[in-house]
Structure formats: C-alpha cells, structure tokens
Design a protein around this motif. Structure first.
Motif, mmCIF file in Angstrom:
data_model
loop_
_atom_site.group_PDB
_atom_site.id
_atom_site.type_symbol
_atom_site.label_atom_id
_atom_site.label_comp_id
_atom_site.label_asym_id
_atom_site.label_seq_id
_atom_site.Cartn_x
_atom_site.Cartn_y
_atom_site.Cartn_z
ATOM 1 N N LEU A 1 27.132 18.889 61.486
ATOM 2 C CA LEU A 1 25.889 19.558 61.867
ATOM 3 C C LEU A 1 24.991 18.678 62.739
ATOM 4 O O LEU A 1 23.937 19.118 63.193
ATOM 5 N N GLY A 2 25.410 17.430 62.974
ATOM 6 C CA GLY A 2 24.600 16.524 63.788
ATOM 7 C C GLY A 2 23.407 15.959 63.045
ATOM 8 O O GLY A 2 22.441 15.512 63.663
ATOM 9 N N LEU A 3 23.467 15.951 61.714
ATOM 10 C CA LEU A 3 22.352 15.483 60.887
ATOM 11 C C LEU A 3 22.635 14.141 60.207
ATOM 12 O O LEU A 3 21.851 13.699 59.367
ATOM 13 N N MET A 4 23.735 13.524 60.563
ATOM 14 C CA MET A 4 24.113 12.287 59.900
ATOM 15 C C MET A 4 23.345 11.104 60.487
ATOM 16 O O MET A 4 23.343 10.887 61.697
ATOM 17 N N ALA A 5 22.659 10.370 59.636
ATOM 18 C CA ALA A 5 21.905 9.196 60.072
ATOM 19 C C ALA A 5 22.823 7.983 60.142
ATOM 20 O O ALA A 5 23.798 7.881 59.390
ATOM 21 N N ALA A 6 22.517 7.076 61.047
ATOM 22 C CA ALA A 6 23.302 5.840 61.142
ATOM 23 C C ALA A 6 23.180 5.044 59.848
ATOM 24 O O ALA A 6 24.111 4.373 59.421
ATOM 25 N N SER A 7 22.027 5.138 59.215
ATOM 26 C CA SER A 7 21.773 4.432 57.956
ATOM 27 C C SER A 7 20.787 5.258 57.152
ATOM 28 O O SER A 7 19.707 5.610 57.655
ATOM 29 N N TYR A 8 21.127 5.582 55.907
ATOM 30 C CA TYR A 8 20.195 6.325 55.052
ATOM 31 C C TYR A 8 18.905 5.535 54.870
ATOM 32 O O TYR A 8 17.806 6.085 54.961
ATOM 33 N N HIS A 9 19.050 4.257 54.608
ATOM 34 C CA HIS A 9 17.882 3.408 54.381
ATOM 35 C C HIS A 9 16.964 3.407 55.602
ATOM 36 O O HIS A 9 15.734 3.535 55.475
ATOM 37 N N GLU A 10 17.564 3.302 56.771
ATOM 38 C CA GLU A 10 16.779 3.246 58.009
ATOM 39 C C GLU A 10 16.024 4.554 58.251
ATOM 40 O O GLU A 10 14.834 4.537 58.585
ATOM 41 N N VAL A 11 16.694 5.688 58.070
ATOM 42 C CA VAL A 11 16.024 6.964 58.324
ATOM 43 C C VAL A 11 14.940 7.225 57.277
ATOM 44 O O VAL A 11 13.894 7.813 57.582
ATOM 45 N N LEU A 12 15.148 6.784 56.063
ATOM 46 C CA LEU A 12 14.114 6.926 55.037
ATOM 47 C C LEU A 12 12.863 6.124 55.410
ATOM 48 O O LEU A 12 11.731 6.600 55.251
ATOM 49 N N GLN A 13 13.066 4.913 55.919
ATOM 50 C CA GLN A 13 11.936 4.100 56.365
ATOM 51 C C GLN A 13 11.191 4.789 57.505
ATOM 52 O O GLN A 13 9.959 4.807 57.543
ATOM 53 N N GLN A 14 11.951 5.375 58.422
ATOM 54 C CA GLN A 14 11.341 6.064 59.565
ATOM 55 C C GLN A 14 10.573 7.306 59.123
ATOM 56 O O GLN A 14 9.492 7.602 59.648
ATOM 57 N N LEU A 15 11.118 8.034 58.162
ATOM 58 C CA LEU A 15 10.425 9.210 57.634
ATOM 59 C C LEU A 15 9.113 8.808 56.957
ATOM 60 O O LEU A 15 8.099 9.508 57.070
ATOM 61 N N ARG A 16 9.127 7.686 56.271
ATOM 62 C CA ARG A 16 7.907 7.188 55.625
ATOM 63 C C ARG A 16 6.864 6.793 56.681
ATOM 64 O O ARG A 16 5.682 7.104 56.546
ATOM 65 N N GLU A 17 7.331 6.125 57.727
ATOM 66 C CA GLU A 17 6.409 5.715 58.790
ATOM 67 C C GLU A 17 5.774 6.920 59.481
ATOM 68 O O GLU A 17 4.576 6.908 59.787
ATOM 69 N N LYS A 18 6.571 7.957 59.717
ATOM 70 C CA LYS A 18 6.040 9.171 60.351
ATOM 71 C C LYS A 18 5.001 9.836 59.440
ATOM 72 O O LYS A 18 3.973 10.343 59.912
ATOM 73 N N SER A 19 5.269 9.841 58.141
ATOM 74 C CA SER A 19 4.327 10.480 57.209
ATOM 75 C C SER A 19 3.004 9.714 57.175
ATOM 76 O O SER A 19 1.931 10.311 57.082
ATOM 77 N N LEU A 20 3.070 8.386 57.243
ATOM 78 C CA LEU A 20 1.843 7.586 57.289
ATOM 79 C C LEU A 20 1.056 7.879 58.564
ATOM 80 O O LEU A 20 -0.177 7.950 58.549
ATOM 81 N N LYS A 21 1.779 8.067 59.649
ATOM 82 C CA LYS A 21 1.114 8.361 60.921
ATOM 83 C C LYS A 21 0.391 9.703 60.850
ATOM 84 O O LYS A 21 -0.743 9.835 61.324
ATOM 85 N N ARG A 22 1.050 10.704 60.241
ATOM 86 C CA ARG A 22 0.410 12.017 60.106
ATOM 87 C C ARG A 22 -0.805 11.941 59.183
ATOM 88 O O ARG A 22 -1.797 12.634 59.387
ATOM 89 N N ALA A 23 -0.700 11.097 58.157
ATOM 90 C CA ALA A 23 -1.814 10.938 57.210
ATOM 91 C C ALA A 23 -2.910 10.022 57.744
ATOM 92 O O ALA A 23 -3.979 9.906 57.126
ATOM 93 N N LYS A 24 -2.618 9.343 58.860
ATOM 94 C CA LYS A 24 -3.552 8.375 59.456
ATOM 95 C C LYS A 24 -3.887 7.263 58.472
ATOM 96 O O LYS A 24 -5.041 6.862 58.286
ATOM 97 N N LEU A 25 -2.817 6.782 57.826
ATOM 98 C CA LEU A 25 -2.925 5.680 56.873
ATOM 99 C C LEU A 25 -1.935 4.589 57.247
ATOM 100 O O LEU A 25 -0.947 4.833 57.958
ATOM 101 N N THR A 26 -2.184 3.389 56.756
ATOM 102 C CA THR A 26 -1.209 2.309 56.868
ATOM 103 C C THR A 26 -0.542 2.117 55.511
ATOM 104 O O THR A 26 -1.067 2.560 54.475
ATOM 105 N N LYS A 27 0.570 1.420 55.520
ATOM 106 C CA LYS A 27 1.267 1.124 54.268
ATOM 107 C C LYS A 27 0.363 0.317 53.336
ATOM 108 O O LYS A 27 0.310 0.563 52.124
#
Length: 544
Positions: free
Chosen positions: A460-486
């Motif tokens: 389906l073209g949904l396979m990430a190169a690394s689960y860990h890496e995509v999870l980190q990226q998803l977290r970073e995007k969510s922080l950006k939408r929330a306008k917060l830092t880690k």
C-alpha cells in the motif's frame, strides 16, 4: 532529429533519443515474490483483479493484452506551481495500482508525463519573468520531491512534452493525412465532425463541450468543439519548427503522442483524475483513433476529486492546499493514509479532523509494530521455536484473505485498512495484557503478525523505513500543530506529577485536559508518565 512515423499501431517507438527522460525503477521483483509468498499468494496469479472501466461504466476482469505484462499511462502534472493534494490523490491512487499489479506478478511499464509546454506555464513565466521551460523544469523537480515524500514509486518513464516534438508533429501530420484535421493560418485543428464516436467516453454531446474553459475560443473553427493540435507561434512564447510554421502543440495531442511512443497505440490502462474524462481524455481518444484506426486502450480508470466544503479542489478555483503546506504539519504517511482511506473513485473531503484522525491511526499502527519488534528482539536466538497457536494463524489468514479479496475488487483499500484492526488488536493483547504475556509461542506470534502487516503496508506504500523514526516524526509534527516544544510538554508532565503527589487532583486533571485539548495525550504507567500524539479534544468532541 528525423520525424518518426507511426506505421505500426501495435508497437511503441524504439528510436526515441532524449537524454532528459527520467527513468527509474525501485520496486524489485524479488520483493514482489517475497510479499506474494508471505501473503499466501504466488506468482501464478491465483486471484483475479476487477477494475472499474469508465468507458463501459462497469467493473471488468483485468486481462492484459500481453500475458504477464501491463502498459499503463497516467496523465501527469502541468508543471507551473507546487502540486496540491488533489494531485497527491491522483498519483497515490495510481501508485497503489502500480504496486498491486507488480505484487500480482505483472511486469508493468508505467508511463507518466510532464506537461512542460502550456498556456498556464507561459502565463506564470511571464508573471515571474522566467523562461517557461526553466520554470517548468524547476517545478518538475519539486513534484519529484512531493512524490518521494508520499512514498510514490517512480514510474518506468517520465517523458516531457518539450522532448517529444518530433513525435507530436508526426502524429499531427498523420491526422491531417487521414482527413481528420484542418489548417488555419499556421494553426491545426482537429475536426470532431470527422470522428462520429466523439463523446463515447464521457457520454457528452458535442454541444456540451466547454469551449473556452482552458483555451481561448477561436471563431475561425469549423465547429466550436474542434480543438487545437498545433498553435502558431506568438511573440515571446517558446516555439518549434513544423510543416505549418513555428509554433507549439495544443494541450491534448501530447499525451496521445507520448503514450503511443512508449506503449504503442494499443495498451492496457490509461488513467487520471475524473476531471480529465472530458475534454482531455475524450480528445485523446479522438486523436489517437484518427492517427491510427487500430488504436485501442482496454481500461480507462479515473479517481475521484478531493473536495473542500463539497467543492472540487483545484488551482483554478483557488481553494487548494499544496502538498508542502499539508506535510508541514502532518506526516506524509498520514496524508497517504488519509488518501487511501477512501475508495479511489469516491470523492474525499479534506479537513483537519480527517488529517488528525489519519495521523492518530498512523501512530497507533507504527507504535504497535515497533513494540512487536522490540519484544521479538529480546528473544534468545537459541531458544526453541514454538508452534504458533491456531487462533493466531486464523487471524493472520483472515487478514490476508481480506487483503486479497478487497484489493482485487477494484482496489478497495479502505476495507484493508479497516481489517488491519484485528491483527493489531491481537498484537496489543499479546504485548500488554496479562493473559497475552502468558500465551504460548508469544514471540513467534508477534513476529508473524508484524511481518504480515509490514508486507501489506509495503504494497500500500505505507511502510516506513524505520518504525522508531516515523514515530519520532509523528511526535514532532504533533508538537508543531500544538505550538509546543518537547521541553514544554516535559515541564507540564513534571508539574502534573508534583500536583498528584501533593493530592492536587484538580490541578493535575487540568494539566492533562489542557494538553489533550492541543492533541497531546498523557499515559500513566508504573514506569512513569509519557505522552503521545492524539486527536485534539475539541475535535473529538466535535465528531462525537
């Protein structure tokens, strides 16, 4: 370069010489065999594929013209600006078809063009004070970046109009020789009156033609529905020498000429967005048949629109979001998941809540798979292999069956994405429940489930190169939408922990709710409090 003649209607031209043609292939056949075997399916095509054909208005069993091989042409972008998510839907949809055909064992020759000579490109170049060909080349490269973000495989060939003038001119000459076109002062027009079958794809009548929609109305035409094959040169515009004087091709002729050049006049699949059915694809059929009466395309496939407030998204309407704008806040895989979460022929309405939901779903999928490989990786290699319980094998087989059945039924990817819930739930039971942790062959079961889901995600073209890496990226995007830092989130967690310790439960609950409102969910465990992205509380309440 000498003009090439289209005497053979069945074979593609082999004498094209263009160093600018972009040719790459990344999906290796060994991967296909591996995926097929792991899904209980081999290269002998035990299942059949049904596709909806716009020409016949019904689903048809897919039968390629040449056994084991597929020729597919998809109309590409007019490269004068960044692509929007309406474009993303087109190319993700046909990327899924491309991947699935290859999974079935077919050798696919996938041709997708670039329109780099066009009225819109010229107008934008004048606006920016830039050479039209240079401007278009720049946006072709931007398009490539967008497709990489969205995990779209490269087509076999990506021809550009500017590199194929000999082929285009030769086809126009053939149409003129066959009496289906006429010349007016350096322009060449196709005569729709000379093609009685005009309108058979769209079901529209000649009087319905939307004259002037993309090009200016020309009162010199014999019939208002006649369309330009060649336009005489205007001052300051790019032009090429032809038997009719200097000029450039009309919009439609390019795809007829380039598809014939690489696939022949008779090939399997022609695709694009639903907006291309009329007039573009209708005109392509007329041109190709006028140049060669043996022209025949088996399946015309079109994807539905992306809408905003039930109105088609397009640059001309000005109601679009570019792919770049969307992936600035949402992970590209979340966007892809959103796009294939609706059947490709149905309209899909863009909204923040849908992107949030897709992002949340993506996080759940990749987190479950990451947890699987972490537990599996803890196993001692020397440990004896246990037999996977029947109920786990049944869960895996059921999911595989749903995948094959649904994708073979006109690429029903939403059913597959829904069905993935069962193996994910089974995996989470094995990972986190007391009963699951005591399950026999737990490690082997988790490994088998992770492999099965991974293989389907890959197709389906949904396979990430690394689960860990995509999870980190998803977290970073969510922080950006929330306008917060880690660090700000960690500070809030520490303040909440202190409030709980002091039994200030109202303060503790307020911190949790404030973060949840912004799309940050807190999770308590014996090991401490962590956070994950979530659909913002306000949106959850809006949808409930």
């Amino acid at each position: 370069m000498a003009a090439l003649h289209f005497f053979n209607c069945y074979k593609s031209l082999l004498r094209i010489q263009s160093p600018k043609i972009f040719i790459r292939n990344t999906f290796h056949k060994t991967n296909i065999r591996h995926l097929s075997t792991s899904l209980g399916h081999s290269d002998d095509k035990k299942h059949r594929l049904w596709l909806y054909n716009t020409m016949t208005k019904e689903k048809e069993l897919f039968k390629p013209k040449v056994d084991g091989k597929v020729g597919m042409y998809v109309c590409g972008v007019t490269a004068y600006d960044l692509s929007h998510i309406g474009h993303a839907r087109v190319y993700v949809s046909f990327d899924v078809l491309f991947r699935y055909l290859r999974f079935m064992g077919y050798e696919v020759n996938y041709v997708r063009n670039f329109t780099d000579v066009d009225d819109k490109i010229i107008a934008r170049a004048v606006q920016l004070g830039e050479d039209p060909i240079s401007l278009s080349r720049r946006f072709c490269e931007e398009f490539h970046r967008d497709m990489e973000y969205l995990h779209c495989l490269h087509p076999t060939v990506e021809p550009r109009v500017s590199d194929h003038m000999p082929q285009i001119i030769d086809m126009i000459k053939q149409i003129l020789d066959n009496g289906r076109a006429y010349r007016i002062e350096g322009d060449v027009y196709f005569s729709v009156d000379e093609f009685p079958q005009y309108g058979r794809l769209s079901g529209r009548k000649l009087e319905d033609n939307r004259a002037g929609e993309r090009v200016a109305v020309d009162s010199r035409k014999k019939n208002p529905a006649d369309f330009a094959l060649w336009k005489s040169a205007k001052e300051g515009e790019p032009s090429w020498e032809s038997p009719w004087g200097f000029g450039r091709p009309g919009w439609h002729i390019e795809c007829s000429a380039m598809s014939a050049a690489y696939l022949g006049y008779s090939f399997d699949i022609h695709g694009g967005g639903m907006d291309l059915i009329f007039p573009h694809h209708e005109n392509e059929i007329a041109q190709s048949c006028a140049a060669c009466d043996k022209s025949n395309i088996s399946y015309w496939i079109h994807n539905g629109f992306v809408t905003i407030d039930s109105q088609k998204m397009s640059k001309s309407l000005g109601n679009f979001f570019t792919i770049r704008q969307v992936i600035e806040l949402y992970h590209p895989l979340a966007l892809r998941l959103f796009l294939i979460g609706t059947h490709y022929r149905s309209p899909i309405n863009y909204s923040d809540i849908h992107l949030e939901s897709a992002s949340d779903r993506a996080y759940y999928i990749y987190q479950t798979l990451q947890d699987c490989i972490e537990v599996v990786g803890q196993q001692d290699e020397s440990s004896p292999k246990e037999i996977i319980p029947t109920e786990i094998l049944d869960c895996i087989q059921t999911f595989n069956d749903v995948f094959i059945t649904s994708m073979s039924e006109d690429l029903h990817s939403p059913v597959v994405l829904s069905a993935i819930s069962d193996p994910l739930k089974t995996a989470n039971d094995l990972l986190h429940t007391r009963k699951g942790k005591k399950q026999e062959a737990r490690i082997q079961s988790l490994a088998a489930i992770e492999k099965t889901i991974r293989n389907v995600l890959d197709i389906l073209g949904l396979m990430a190169a690394s689960y860990h890496e995509v999870l980190q990226q998803l977290r970073e995007k969510s922080l950006k939408r929330a306008k917060l830092t880690k660090d700000q989130v960690v500070k809030q967690i520490n303040e909440r922990n202190a409030a709980r310790k002091n039994k200030e439960y109202e303060r503790s609950d307020a911190i949790r709710k404030d973060l949840a409102t912004l799309g940050i969910a807190l999770m308590d465990s014996p090991e401490g409090t962590t956070w994950r992205p979530a659909v913002p509380l306000a949106m959850q309440e809006q949808c409930s």
